[in-house]
Write a protein that holds these residues in place. Structure first.
Motif, PDB file in Angstrom:
ATOM      1  N   HIS A 174       0.866  -1.174   0.000  1.00  0.00           N
ATOM      2  CA  HIS A 174       0.000   0.000   0.000  1.00  0.00           C
ATOM      3  C   HIS A 174       0.910   1.233   0.000  1.00  0.00           C
ATOM      4  CE1 HIS A 174      -3.697   2.140   0.334  1.00  0.00           C
ATOM      5  NE2 HIS A 174      -3.596   2.470   1.610  1.00  0.00           N
ATOM      6  N   PHE A 175       0.342   2.408   0.096  1.00  0.00           N
ATOM      7  CA  PHE A 175       1.141   3.626   0.147  1.00  0.00           C
ATOM      8  C   PHE A 175       1.867   3.779   1.478  1.00  0.00           C
ATOM      9  CE2 PHE A 175      -2.406   4.413  -2.774  1.00  0.00           C
ATOM     10  CZ  PHE A 175      -1.716   4.784  -3.925  1.00  0.00           C
ATOM     11  N   VAL A 176       1.318   3.165   2.516  1.00  0.00           N
ATOM     12  CA  VAL A 176       1.920   3.132   3.850  1.00  0.00           C
ATOM     13  C   VAL A 176       1.891   1.675   4.315  1.00  0.00           C
ATOM     14  CG1 VAL A 176       1.177   5.481   4.401  1.00  0.00           C
ATOM     15  CG2 VAL A 176      -0.312   3.546   4.986  1.00  0.00           C
ATOM     16  N   PRO A 177       2.656   1.315   5.354  1.00  0.00           N
ATOM     17  CA  PRO A 177       2.595  -0.073   5.832  1.00  0.00           C
ATOM     18  C   PRO A 177       1.166  -0.498   6.160  1.00  0.00           C
ATOM     19  CG  PRO A 177       4.454   1.055   6.816  1.00  0.00           C
ATOM     20  CD  PRO A 177       3.675   2.100   6.076  1.00  0.00           C
ATOM     21  N   ASN A 178       0.775  -1.648   5.636  1.00  0.00           N
ATOM     22  CA  ASN A 178      -0.593  -2.155   5.782  1.00  0.00           C
ATOM     23  C   ASN A 178      -0.553  -3.632   6.142  1.00  0.00           C
ATOM     24  OD1 ASN A 178      -3.653  -2.215   5.125  1.00  0.00           O
ATOM     25  ND2 ASN A 178      -2.814  -3.770   3.761  1.00  0.00           N
ATOM     26  N   ASN A 179      -1.301  -3.991   7.172  1.00  0.00           N
ATOM     27  CA  ASN A 179      -1.379  -5.382   7.615  1.00  0.00           C
ATOM     28  C   ASN A 179      -2.676  -6.021   7.154  1.00  0.00           C
ATOM     29  OD1 ASN A 179       1.053  -5.349   9.040  1.00  0.00           O
ATOM     30  ND2 ASN A 179       0.087  -4.798  10.981  1.00  0.00           N
ATOM     31  N   GLY A 180      -2.599  -6.982   6.239  1.00  0.00           N
ATOM     32  CA  GLY A 180      -3.732  -7.861   6.018  1.00  0.00           C
ATOM     33  C   GLY A 180      -3.830  -8.813   7.205  1.00  0.00           C
ATOM     34  N   VAL A 181      -5.052  -9.222   7.558  1.00  0.00           N
ATOM     35  CA  VAL A 181      -5.214 -10.058   8.751  1.00  0.00           C
ATOM     36  C   VAL A 181      -6.118 -11.256   8.458  1.00  0.00           C
ATOM     37  CG1 VAL A 181      -4.868  -8.098  10.298  1.00  0.00           C
ATOM     38  CG2 VAL A 181      -7.197  -8.722   9.638  1.00  0.00           C
ATOM     39  N   ARG A 182      -5.837 -12.345   9.158  1.00  0.00           N
ATOM     40  CA  ARG A 182      -6.711 -13.515   9.182  1.00  0.00           C
ATOM     41  C   ARG A 182      -7.106 -13.733  10.634  1.00  0.00           C
ATOM     42  NH1 ARG A 182      -7.151 -18.412   5.897  1.00  0.00           N
ATOM     43  NH2 ARG A 182      -8.075 -20.109   7.106  1.00  0.00           N
ATOM     44  N   ILE A 183      -8.405 -13.795  10.891  1.00  0.00           N
ATOM     45  CA  ILE A 183      -8.924 -13.909  12.246  1.00  0.00           C
ATOM     46  C   ILE A 183      -9.711 -15.209  12.341  1.00  0.00           C
ATOM     47  CG2 ILE A 183     -10.388 -12.849  14.000  1.00  0.00           C
ATOM     48  CD1 ILE A 183      -9.896 -10.161  12.625  1.00  0.00           C
ATOM     49  N   ALA A 224     -10.694 -13.369   6.502  1.00  0.00           N
ATOM     50  CA  ALA A 224      -9.497 -12.629   6.121  1.00  0.00           C
ATOM     51  C   ALA A 224      -9.923 -11.240   5.675  1.00  0.00           C
ATOM     52  CB  ALA A 224      -8.744 -13.340   5.003  1.00  0.00           C
ATOM     53  N   TYR A 225      -9.092 -10.241   6.023  1.00  0.00           N
ATOM     54  CA  TYR A 225      -9.390  -8.849   5.690  1.00  0.00           C
ATOM     55  C   TYR A 225      -8.137  -8.207   5.125  1.00  0.00           C
ATOM     56  CZ  TYR A 225     -10.455  -3.873   6.571  1.00  0.00           C
ATOM     57  OH  TYR A 225     -10.631  -2.521   6.460  1.00  0.00           O
ATOM     58  N   GLN A 226      -8.291  -7.594   3.974  1.00  0.00           N
ATOM     59  CA  GLN A 226      -7.166  -7.059   3.216  1.00  0.00           C
ATOM     60  C   GLN A 226      -6.659  -5.732   3.749  1.00  0.00           C
ATOM     61  OE1 GLN A 226      -8.162  -6.684  -0.916  1.00  0.00           O
ATOM     62  NE2 GLN A 226      -6.106  -6.133  -1.571  1.00  0.00           N
ATOM     63  N   GLY A 227      -7.517  -4.943   4.438  1.00  0.00           N
ATOM     64  CA  GLY A 227      -7.180  -3.546   4.654  1.00  0.00           C
ATOM     65  C   GLY A 227      -7.234  -2.866   3.301  1.00  0.00           C
ATOM     66  N   LEU A 272      -2.033 -12.198  -0.100  1.00  0.00           N
ATOM     67  CA  LEU A 272      -3.452 -12.102   0.260  1.00  0.00           C
ATOM     68  C   LEU A 272      -4.137 -13.447   0.080  1.00  0.00           C
ATOM     69  CD1 LEU A 272      -5.989 -10.581   1.078  1.00  0.00           C
ATOM     70  CD2 LEU A 272      -6.255  -9.880  -1.328  1.00  0.00           C
ATOM     71  N   ALA A 273      -3.880 -14.134  -1.030  1.00  0.00           N
ATOM     72  CA  ALA A 273      -4.488 -15.443  -1.257  1.00  0.00           C
ATOM     73  C   ALA A 273      -4.035 -16.448  -0.213  1.00  0.00           C
ATOM     74  CB  ALA A 273      -4.153 -15.946  -2.661  1.00  0.00           C
ATOM     75  N   ARG A 274      -2.760 -16.366   0.194  1.00  0.00           N
ATOM     76  CA  ARG A 274      -2.282 -17.271   1.248  1.00  0.00           C
ATOM     77  C   ARG A 274      -2.975 -16.971   2.575  1.00  0.00           C
ATOM     78  NH1 ARG A 274       2.745 -16.173  -1.385  1.00  0.00           N
ATOM     79  NH2 ARG A 274       3.349 -14.694   0.260  1.00  0.00           N
ATOM     80  N   LEU A 275      -3.167 -15.688   2.866  1.00  0.00           N
ATOM     81  CA  LEU A 275      -3.830 -15.293   4.108  1.00  0.00           C
ATOM     82  C   LEU A 275      -5.281 -15.762   4.128  1.00  0.00           C
ATOM     83  CD1 LEU A 275      -2.926 -13.454   6.561  1.00  0.00           C
ATOM     84  CD2 LEU A 275      -4.209 -11.629   5.438  1.00  0.00           C
ATOM     85  N   ALA A 276      -5.912 -15.742   2.969  1.00  0.00           N
ATOM     86  CA  ALA A 276      -7.341 -16.072   2.873  1.00  0.00           C
ATOM     87  C   ALA A 276      -7.604 -17.511   2.467  1.00  0.00           C
ATOM     88  CB  ALA A 276      -7.998 -15.137   1.862  1.00  0.00           C
ATOM     89  N   GLU A 277      -6.583 -18.344   2.444  1.00  0.00           N
ATOM     90  CA  GLU A 277      -6.753 -19.716   1.964  1.00  0.00           C
ATOM     91  C   GLU A 277      -7.849 -20.444   2.742  1.00  0.00           C
ATOM     92  OE1 GLU A 277      -4.156 -23.779   1.097  1.00  0.00           O
ATOM     93  OE2 GLU A 277      -3.208 -22.035   2.019  1.00  0.00           O
ATOM     94  N   ALA A 278      -8.870 -20.898   2.013  1.00  0.00           N
ATOM     95  CA  ALA A 278      -9.989 -21.660   2.574  1.00  0.00           C
ATOM     96  C   ALA A 278     -10.721 -20.920   3.691  1.00  0.00           C
ATOM     97  CB  ALA A 278      -9.524 -23.030   3.067  1.00  0.00           C
ATOM     98  N   ALA A 279     -10.570 -19.597   3.760  1.00  0.00           N
ATOM     99  CA  ALA A 279     -11.299 -18.819   4.762  1.00  0.00           C
ATOM    100  C   ALA A 279     -12.798 -18.843   4.443  1.00  0.00           C
ATOM    101  CB  ALA A 279     -10.800 -17.382   4.786  1.00  0.00           C
ATOM    102  N   ASP A 280     -13.611 -18.785   5.480  1.00  0.00           N
ATOM    103  CA  ASP A 280     -15.057 -18.735   5.275  1.00  0.00           C
ATOM    104  C   ASP A 280     -15.481 -17.433   4.605  1.00  0.00           C
ATOM    105  OD1 ASP A 280     -16.066 -21.209   6.921  1.00  0.00           O
ATOM    106  OD2 ASP A 280     -14.582 -20.211   8.194  1.00  0.00           O
ATOM    107  N   LEU A 281     -14.736 -16.362   4.884  1.00  0.00           N
ATOM    108  CA  LEU A 281     -15.073 -15.047   4.336  1.00  0.00           C
ATOM    109  C   LEU A 281     -13.788 -14.298   4.012  1.00  0.00           C
ATOM    110  CD1 LEU A 281     -17.292 -12.803   3.867  1.00  0.00           C
ATOM    111  CD2 LEU A 281     -16.761 -12.026   6.192  1.00  0.00           C
TER     112      LEU A 281
END
Length: 244
Positions: free
Chosen positions: A133-142, A150-153, A161-170
């Motif tokens: 992103h333009f500044v440091p950004n943390n994608g998260v998996r909860i 998974a949330y991209q920010g 991002l795909a690795r973070l969201a792998e098989a996530a429900d949402l």
């Protein structure tokens, strides 16, 4: 696990709207996930400021963090202040918003987090991936209770991002533009088409589009995402609730 959309507009809110912010709940624990413009009054429709247990902020742009200020003020400027609020964010990302008041006035405990970190926040296991992103950004998996979101920010398309969201429900994915990102933001923002491609690669169960730029039509963004992803797709709107 229960997710409530507080706001989902990118950049700045339109009349009656709010920017990025979500309330994630499980076993009575309340986690605020981003706190953009106008999200705090909407949060109060679901719980008191003192009932928030932690905040997780993806990055330091005001459409994702500025309403931390009223949240912390409401917790701190009372006869019986709430305990210091744990806040998790990229290093230095919240310096500006936390400096709006005099030192020591607001009660919080700031925890810098970044790429590769795994956290335990109440009942949630949280994995962090740095996304461009333009500044440091943390994608998260909860994850909690056998479910994961998974949330991209905000970010450009990235394999992480795909690795973070792998098989996530949402997957909650940024869709600032429907199809093409302007050249001056390429690699730092995503389109609904990018979001659909990420959800397909990740095998996510559902796609929720967020951060659409004010004035752009949601129908166009939904169509672009659906052209790249065969699963259920919705546009995030304030008050919307998701439960697996």
């Amino acid at each position: 696990m229960r997710l409530t959309v507080l706001g989902a507009r990118g950049g700045f809110p339109e009349a009656g709207d709010a920017c990025s912010g979500f309330l994630v709940e499980h076993d009575g624990f309340r986690l605020v996930l981003d706190a953009g413009y106008a999200t705090f009054p909407r949060l109060l429709a679901h719980c008191a400021a003192a009932d928030v247990d932690a905040a997780l902020i993806t990055h330091g742009h005001p459409d994702h963090c500025v309403d931390l200020n009223p949240l912390l003020r409401a917790r701190s400027l009372t006869d019986d202040p709430a305990p210091a609020l744990p806040i998790y964010a990229p290093p230095g990302a919240l310096d500006a918003v936390l400096a709006l008041d005099r030192p020591g006035m607001l009660h919080y405990a700031l925890h810098p987090v970044g790429d590769g970190d795994r956290l335990r926040i109440g009942p949630f296991t949280v994995d962090i991936a740095g996304l461009p992103h333009f500044v440091p950004n943390n994608g998260v998996r909860i994850a909690a209770g056998g479910a994961a979101l998974a949330y991209q920010g905000d970010s450009g398309p990235a394999p992480a991002l795909a690795r973070l969201a792998e098989a996530a429900d949402l997957l909650i994915a940024e869709a600032t533009y429907p199809e093409a990102v302007p050249a001056d933001s390429a690699g730092r923002l995503s389109s609904a088409l990018d979001a659909g491609a990420a959800a397909t690669t990740a095998g996510s169960g559902r796609l929720l589009l967020t951060h659409l730029w004010p004035g752009l039509p949601a129908t166009r963004a939904l169509g672009a995402a659906r052209s790249a992803y065969a699963g259920p797709v919705e546009m995030a709107v304030g008050g919307q609730v998701w439960e697996p």
